[in-house]
Each structure stands twice: as structure tokens, then as C-alpha cells.
Design a protein around this motif. Structure first.
Motif, PDB file in Angstrom:
ATOM      1  N   ARG A 187       0.831  -1.207   0.000  1.00  7.63           N
ATOM      2  CA  ARG A 187       0.000   0.000   0.000  1.00  7.63           C
ATOM      3  C   ARG A 187       0.866   1.257   0.000  1.00  7.63           C
ATOM      4  O   ARG A 187       0.635   2.191  -0.764  1.00  7.63           O
ATOM      5  N   ILE A 188       1.881   1.290   0.863  1.00  9.81           N
ATOM      6  CA  ILE A 188       2.733   2.472   0.933  1.00  9.81           C
ATOM      7  C   ILE A 188       3.506   2.669  -0.369  1.00  9.81           C
ATOM      8  O   ILE A 188       3.659   3.788  -0.846  1.00  9.81           O
ATOM      9  N   CYS A 189       3.964   1.579  -0.969  1.00 16.17           N
ATOM     10  CA  CYS A 189       4.665   1.693  -2.260  1.00 16.17           C
ATOM     11  C   CYS A 189       3.734   2.256  -3.331  1.00 16.17           C
ATOM     12  O   CYS A 189       4.135   3.101  -4.134  1.00 16.17           O
ATOM     13  N   GLY A 190       2.483   1.833  -3.324  1.00 19.71           N
ATOM     14  CA  GLY A 190       1.504   2.355  -4.276  1.00 19.71           C
ATOM     15  C   GLY A 190       1.209   3.823  -4.045  1.00 19.71           C
ATOM     16  O   GLY A 190       1.141   4.617  -4.987  1.00 19.71           O
ATOM     17  N   MET A 191       1.033   4.212  -2.780  1.00 15.80           N
ATOM     18  CA  MET A 191       0.728   5.604  -2.457  1.00 15.80           C
ATOM     19  C   MET A 191       1.873   6.533  -2.842  1.00 15.80           C
ATOM     20  O   MET A 191       1.650   7.649  -3.309  1.00 15.80           O
ATOM     21  N   MET A 203       9.632  -1.868  -6.329  1.00 18.61           N
ATOM     22  CA  MET A 203      10.395  -2.583  -5.308  1.00 18.61           C
ATOM     23  C   MET A 203      11.848  -2.110  -5.250  1.00 18.61           C
ATOM     24  O   MET A 203      12.415  -1.953  -4.172  1.00 18.61           O
ATOM     25  N   ALA A 204      12.455  -1.861  -6.391  1.00 18.00           N
ATOM     26  CA  ALA A 204      13.852  -1.412  -6.420  1.00 18.00           C
ATOM     27  C   ALA A 204      14.008  -0.058  -5.727  1.00 18.00           C
ATOM     28  O   ALA A 204      14.948   0.157  -4.953  1.00 18.00           O
ATOM     29  N   GLY A 233     -11.302   7.732   6.682  1.00 19.99           N
ATOM     30  CA  GLY A 233     -10.633   9.011   6.491  1.00 19.99           C
ATOM     31  C   GLY A 233      -9.207   8.914   6.009  1.00 19.99           C
ATOM     32  O   GLY A 233      -8.885   8.099   5.151  1.00 19.99           O
ATOM     33  N   ALA A 234      -8.345   9.737   6.583  1.00 22.78           N
ATOM     34  CA  ALA A 234      -6.991   9.973   6.074  1.00 22.78           C
ATOM     35  C   ALA A 234      -6.056   8.785   6.225  1.00 22.78           C
ATOM     36  O   ALA A 234      -5.973   8.177   7.283  1.00 22.78           O
ATOM     37  N   GLU A 235      -5.369   8.485   5.124  1.00 21.49           N
ATOM     38  CA  GLU A 235      -4.233   7.576   5.156  1.00 21.49           C
ATOM     39  C   GLU A 235      -3.008   8.412   4.852  1.00 21.49           C
ATOM     40  O   GLU A 235      -3.038   9.293   3.989  1.00 21.49           O
ATOM     41  N   ILE A 236      -1.927   8.136   5.576  1.00 23.20           N
ATOM     42  CA  ILE A 236      -0.717   8.946   5.476  1.00 23.20           C
ATOM     43  C   ILE A 236       0.461   8.035   5.177  1.00 23.20           C
ATOM     44  O   ILE A 236       0.650   7.011   5.846  1.00 23.20           O
ATOM     45  N   ALA A 237       1.247   8.414   4.183  1.00 19.42           N
ATOM     46  CA  ALA A 237       2.454   7.676   3.831  1.00 19.42           C
ATOM     47  C   ALA A 237       3.597   8.669   3.705  1.00 19.42           C
ATOM     48  O   ALA A 237       3.395   9.788   3.231  1.00 19.42           O
ATOM     49  N   CYS A 238       4.782   8.264   4.154  1.00 23.10           N
ATOM     50  CA  CYS A 238       5.923   9.146   3.961  1.00 23.10           C
ATOM     51  C   CYS A 238       7.223   8.369   3.911  1.00 23.10           C
ATOM     52  O   CYS A 238       7.308   7.233   4.387  1.00 23.10           O
ATOM     53  N   ILE A 239       8.203   9.018   3.301  1.00 21.73           N
ATOM     54  CA  ILE A 239       9.566   8.517   3.247  1.00 21.73           C
ATOM     55  C   ILE A 239      10.368   9.329   4.254  1.00 21.73           C
ATOM     56  O   ILE A 239      10.354  10.562   4.221  1.00 21.73           O
TER      57      ILE A 239
END
Length: 119
Positions: free
Chosen positions: A70-74, A79-80, A99-105
Motif C-alpha cells: 500500500r505504501i509503495c503504491g501511495m 520494489m527497487a 478518512g486519512a491515510e498517510i504515507a511518507c519517506i
């Protein structure tokens, strides 16, 4: 700290590399602020009137589970690219019940600073 069923009450971006996430624990009527630093990329999806946290995951290694995919998609990572980020940093995902989904690097593997703001 388990933030399952906490409500996301606010997101504040500070400078170019940090953000604050305001949370409310409805069972104890306590508010918290999480400070995330060394943020390279932030993605927020589905912010609404009610934002309930399902799960909080920090990835420091690749995984085959739903949250990692999911995080990779967002964040639009293959994968690399994800593996390259995880050599020195981490990926964070806050999944929502609603509600809100949060993804970060994050450029490091540090956990957010936690501040209790009320009770």
C-alpha cells in the motif's frame, strides 16, 4: 504506543522536511502531537471529517504484507526504489479505518517525537 482507534485531528507541515500529526485518544480524552523529521516525501489521501487510525507501520526492510504494498503504491515506488530508500531510511504508513491515510519517506529510521498536549 498503540494509536489504533485514535482520531487524526490535524496535520501541519513545518519547513520542508518535517510535519506534525495531531491525534486524539477518545477513550482517555487525551490529545497528542507526533513530530516527524527528516521527511523526504509526504502523501495524504482521503482526509475527511472523521479520520480514525487503523494501524501505524514503520518499515525498515522490504515486506510482502498489505501495508508495504500500500505504501509503495501511495508513494509511487517500485520494489527497487523502495529497497534503495530502506538502505538508510524508512517508510511510514498510517492506515485508516475511515478518512486519512498517510504515507511518507523518512531519510532515517527514527521514530516520531511524541508530545501529550491535554487530558
Amino acid at each position: 504506543m498503540d494509536i489504533h482507534d485514535f482520531e487524526v485531528t490535524g496535520i501541519q507541515i513545518s519547513g520542508g522536511d518535517s510535519f506534525f500529526l495531531s491525534l486524539f485518544d477518545p477513550q482517555c480524552s487525551i490529545s497528542y502531537v507526533l513530530k516527524f523529521v527528516n521527511v523526504q516525501k509526504l502523501y495524504v489521501e482521503g482526509l475527511s471529517l472523521q479520520n480514525i487510525v487503523l494501524d501505524f507501520n514503520v518499515y525498515t526492510r522490504p515486506s510482502g504484507d498489505f501495508g508495504f504494498n500500500r505504501i509503495c503504491g501511495m508513494l509511487d515506488l517500485d520494489m527497487a526504489a523502495a529497497e534503495l530508500i530502506l538502505e538508510k531510511g524508512s517508510l511510514l504508513l498510517i492506515e485508516a479505518s475511515s478518512g486519512a491515510e498517510i504515507a511518507c519517506i523518512l531519510s532515517d529510521c527514527g521514530m516520531p517525537g511524541i508530545l501529550r498536549t491535554s487530558d
